[in-house]
Design a protein around this motif. Structure first.
Motif, PDB file in Angstrom:
ATOM      1  N   GLY A 161      -6.746  -1.162   1.505  1.00  0.00           N
ATOM      2  CA  GLY A 161      -5.077  -0.923   1.812  1.00  0.00           C
ATOM      3  C   GLY A 161      -4.568  -2.211   2.648  1.00  0.00           C
ATOM      4  O   GLY A 161      -3.429  -2.597   2.574  1.00  0.00           O
ATOM      5  N   PRO A 193       1.302   7.817   2.287  1.00  0.00           N
ATOM      6  CA  PRO A 193       1.622   6.434   2.408  1.00  0.00           C
ATOM      7  C   PRO A 193       2.622   6.065   3.671  1.00  0.00           C
ATOM      8  O   PRO A 193       3.232   7.266   4.138  1.00  0.00           O
ATOM      9  CB  PRO A 193       2.294   5.770   1.237  1.00  0.00           C
ATOM     10  CG  PRO A 193       3.181   6.813   0.789  1.00  0.00           C
ATOM     11  CD  PRO A 193       2.180   8.413   1.036  1.00  0.00           C
ATOM     12  N   ASP A 225       0.892  -1.249   0.026  1.00  0.00           N
ATOM     13  CA  ASP A 225      -0.082   0.103   0.194  1.00  0.00           C
ATOM     14  C   ASP A 225       0.865   1.267  -0.078  1.00  0.00           C
ATOM     15  O   ASP A 225       0.430   2.304   0.606  1.00  0.00           O
ATOM     16  CB  ASP A 225      -0.938   0.275   1.091  1.00  0.00           C
ATOM     17  CG  ASP A 225      -0.038   0.112   2.483  1.00  0.00           C
ATOM     18  OD1 ASP A 225       0.926  -0.300   2.576  1.00  0.00           O
ATOM     19  OD2 ASP A 225      -0.676   0.374   3.562  1.00  0.00           O
ATOM     20  N   SER A 226       2.058   1.245  -0.474  1.00  0.00           N
ATOM     21  CA  SER A 226       3.005   2.169  -0.677  1.00  0.00           C
ATOM     22  C   SER A 226       3.560   2.328  -1.887  1.00  0.00           C
ATOM     23  O   SER A 226       3.868   1.350  -2.629  1.00  0.00           O
ATOM     24  CB  SER A 226       4.034   2.244   0.574  1.00  0.00           C
ATOM     25  OG  SER A 226       4.901   3.482   0.449  1.00  0.00           O
ATOM     26  N   ILE A 261      -3.661   1.431  -3.100  1.00  0.00           N
ATOM     27  CA  ILE A 261      -3.609   2.982  -2.688  1.00  0.00           C
ATOM     28  C   ILE A 261      -5.377   3.430  -3.287  1.00  0.00           C
ATOM     29  O   ILE A 261      -5.929   3.582  -2.550  1.00  0.00           O
ATOM     30  CB  ILE A 261      -2.714   3.647  -3.178  1.00  0.00           C
ATOM     31  CG1 ILE A 261      -1.061   3.330  -2.690  1.00  0.00           C
ATOM     32  CG2 ILE A 261      -2.783   5.235  -2.862  1.00  0.00           C
ATOM     33  CD1 ILE A 261      -0.051   3.948  -3.132  1.00  0.00           C
ATOM     34  N   ILE A 278       1.393   4.890  -8.522  1.00  0.00           N
ATOM     35  CA  ILE A 278       0.057   4.497  -7.889  1.00  0.00           C
ATOM     36  C   ILE A 278      -0.418   3.560  -9.227  1.00  0.00           C
ATOM     37  O   ILE A 278      -0.685   4.219 -10.108  1.00  0.00           O
ATOM     38  CB  ILE A 278      -1.091   5.925  -7.973  1.00  0.00           C
ATOM     39  CG1 ILE A 278      -0.126   7.148  -7.127  1.00  0.00           C
ATOM     40  CG2 ILE A 278      -2.089   5.400  -7.141  1.00  0.00           C
ATOM     41  CD1 ILE A 278      -0.089   6.606  -5.694  1.00  0.00           C
ATOM     42  N   TYR A 310      -5.710   3.398   3.799  1.00  0.00           N
ATOM     43  CA  TYR A 310      -6.576   3.207   2.601  1.00  0.00           C
ATOM     44  C   TYR A 310      -7.402   2.275   2.808  1.00  0.00           C
ATOM     45  O   TYR A 310      -7.802   1.396   1.987  1.00  0.00           O
ATOM     46  CB  TYR A 310      -5.516   2.891   1.480  1.00  0.00           C
ATOM     47  CG  TYR A 310      -4.369   3.935   1.252  1.00  0.00           C
ATOM     48  CD1 TYR A 310      -4.926   5.314   0.848  1.00  0.00           C
ATOM     49  CD2 TYR A 310      -3.269   3.493   1.260  1.00  0.00           C
ATOM     50  CE1 TYR A 310      -3.778   6.281   0.540  1.00  0.00           C
ATOM     51  CE2 TYR A 310      -2.318   4.353   0.838  1.00  0.00           C
ATOM     52  CZ  TYR A 310      -2.304   5.779   0.875  1.00  0.00           C
ATOM     53  OH  TYR A 310      -1.420   6.604   0.716  1.00  0.00           O
ATOM     54  N   SER A 366      -2.812   0.946   7.450  1.00  0.00           N
ATOM     55  CA  SER A 366      -2.923   1.652   6.343  1.00  0.00           C
ATOM     56  C   SER A 366      -4.057   2.796   6.110  1.00  0.00           C
ATOM     57  O   SER A 366      -5.358   2.535   6.700  1.00  0.00           O
ATOM     58  CB  SER A 366      -3.538   0.331   5.126  1.00  0.00           C
ATOM     59  OG  SER A 366      -3.658   1.079   3.815  1.00  0.00           O
ATOM     60  N   SER A 386      -8.039   8.158   0.066  1.00  0.00           N
ATOM     61  CA  SER A 386      -7.017   8.104  -0.913  1.00  0.00           C
ATOM     62  C   SER A 386      -5.997   9.065  -1.260  1.00  0.00           C
ATOM     63  O   SER A 386      -4.861   8.892  -1.979  1.00  0.00           O
ATOM     64  CB  SER A 386      -8.062   7.999  -2.298  1.00  0.00           C
ATOM     65  OG  SER A 386      -8.730   6.840  -2.627  1.00  0.00           O
ATOM     66  N   ALA A 415      -1.682  10.747  -3.932  1.00  0.00           N
ATOM     67  CA  ALA A 415      -2.319   9.742  -4.821  1.00  0.00           C
ATOM     68  C   ALA A 415      -3.132  10.430  -5.943  1.00  0.00           C
ATOM     69  O   ALA A 415      -3.485   9.683  -6.841  1.00  0.00           O
ATOM     70  CB  ALA A 415      -3.164   9.027  -3.671  1.00  0.00           C
TER      71      ALA A 415
END
Length: 420
Positions: free
Chosen positions: A405, A384, A187-188, A330, A348, A401, A399, A380, A277
């Protein structure tokens, strides 16, 4: 008076009525037929992904690890420009540590012949040095996955049926071998293109191990192998891979990467600034929201050595750079993609598909699930999780997200206790 025989037949009105009825029936049945065909294609796509999941587990059973993503052979760590004609001893070639997770799986999904070509690349005399002469003109450049010179390395040009979703109509040049299935890197965006260890020159005080633990949170980590033992959130709670479309050359926001304004959460980029993002969202055509507007920046930077036309989603199944064979959690499925400047590094990269309403994902336990576009994706625009001077969300943070995420991380202590 002679008797006149009456002629039998349809009147014009009767014929028009019959034609109208047939037209109505066709109009009613055609969408149903198309829906049935798409359902069959979607089922076939899911079955392909299940085959890849089985291959992944068989690989892990054989080697007690998952295939490394963005790894391979090289004469120096993170060697920069491709240099296939030199090796430490002055001969041979290498792939610059940039093979994707897929080549190693080929013998596990019934592509043994292709694997034989990959693992024995035209070394006719067995001396460990590739016979470039046997590969045709300019073959020394062909081992680099993205150079334009001469004939290409044939295994990488092979279109493997197991790696293609039947709902994706993409085929032919400028793509090499296409893939619709991409490794989940977490998620990064930080260090996603080469891993923190290989990116150590950009990490202060040599703390690459901390940087990797913070940002490289997916089932796969670029430039090193991972294993099921590292997936502490549970195999059924962690995405191993996601479905992606391949570019059709039509400016689709899910396949053609625009150049972000500056660095999109990159090594030197402030994630609290405009490079978050949503950095590329202003480039979407408001009248055609599935496509980029005219004039958006799509020209690759000089750092990209191959032709810009090849730098699109899913175009090179064997190449480990994120644009071609990786995804992250993400933005939610079927959102726009956005790359750091040269399309080659961080970005992304949500999964995408031609199926209505969502995408397939492969969980680490081998199950294939369909994730809808409406899944909870948290904030969003949030920065991150990462480790450096800009660490707004430090290592170990949940996370930002949402459920989406959390599904992308392997050990963030976010166990999903609901159906998704």
């Amino acid at each position: 008076m002679p008797h006149r025989t009456q002629q039998k037949g349809f009147t014009l009105v009767e014929l028009l009525v019959v034609i109208a009825i047939i037209g109505v029936l066709v109009g009613l049945l055609l969408p149903a037929v198309q829906a049935a065909r798409e359902a069959a294609r979607r089922m076939s796509c899911s079955n392909n992904f299940k085959q890849i999941g089985l291959a992944l587990h068989n690989y892990h059973s054989a080697y007690n690890m998952l295939p490394a993503h963005s790894a391979g052979t090289t004469n120096t760590a993170n060697s920069g420009n491709p240099n296939p004609s030199r090796r430490a001893d002055g001969g041979g070639g290498h792939n610059r540590n940039e093979l994707s997770w897929l080549p190693g799986l080929t013998p596990f999904f019934e592509q043994q012949a292709l694997w034989e070509q990959i693992s024995n690349p035209m070394d006719s005399d067995g001396d460990g040095v590739i016979d470039f002469q046997a590969m045709g003109p300019d073959a020394r450049m062909n081992l680099s996955d993205h150079n334009a010179a001469g004939n290409r390395y044939r295994p990488w040009l092979t279109n493997v049926p197991t790696l293609r979703c039947p709902s994706d109509p993409g085929e032919g040049l400028p793509a090499q071998g296409r893939t619709n299935y991409a490794a989940c890197l977490g998620d990064s965006t930080h260090h996603m293109h080469c891993g923190a260890e290989q990116d150590r020159a950009n990490i202060p005080n040599g703390n690459w191990a901390q940087a990797e633990r913070a940002a490289c949170r997916g089932t796969f980590v670029s430039s090193r192998s991972t294993g099921f033992r590292e997936i502490l959130d549970g195999l059924s709670n962690t995405i191993a891979a996601g479905e992606i479309i391949t570019s059709l050359g039509d400016r689709d926001i899910r396949a053609l990467p625009p150049d972000a304004p500056t660095s999109i959460q990159a090594n030197s980029g402030d994630p609290t600034g405009p490079d978050n993002a949503l950095a590329c969202r202003d480039m979407i055509d408001p009248e055609r929201p599935l496509f980029w507007r005219s004039g958006a920046p799509f020209v690759a930077s000089p750092a990209v050595t191959g032709p810009a036309g090849e730098m699109e989603r899913g175009y090179k199944w064997a190449y480990g750079r994120p644009l071609f064979s990786a995804m992250n959690t993400i933005l939610p499925p079927n959102s726009e993609i956005c790359m750091q400047g040269n399309r080659h590094n961080e970005g992304i990269l949500p999964p995408s598909s031609h199926h209505q309403g969502g995408v397939h994902v492969l969980m680490a336990d081998g199950a294939v699930k369909f994730i809808t576009e409406s899944i909870d994706a948290g904030n969003s625009g949030a920065p991150p999780v990462r480790w450096d001077g800009w660490a707004i969300n430090p290592a170990g943070s949940p996370s930002p997200y949402g459920i989406w995420g959390a599904l992308g991380t392997r050990a963030s202590k976010e166990v999903i206790d609901q159906e998704f």
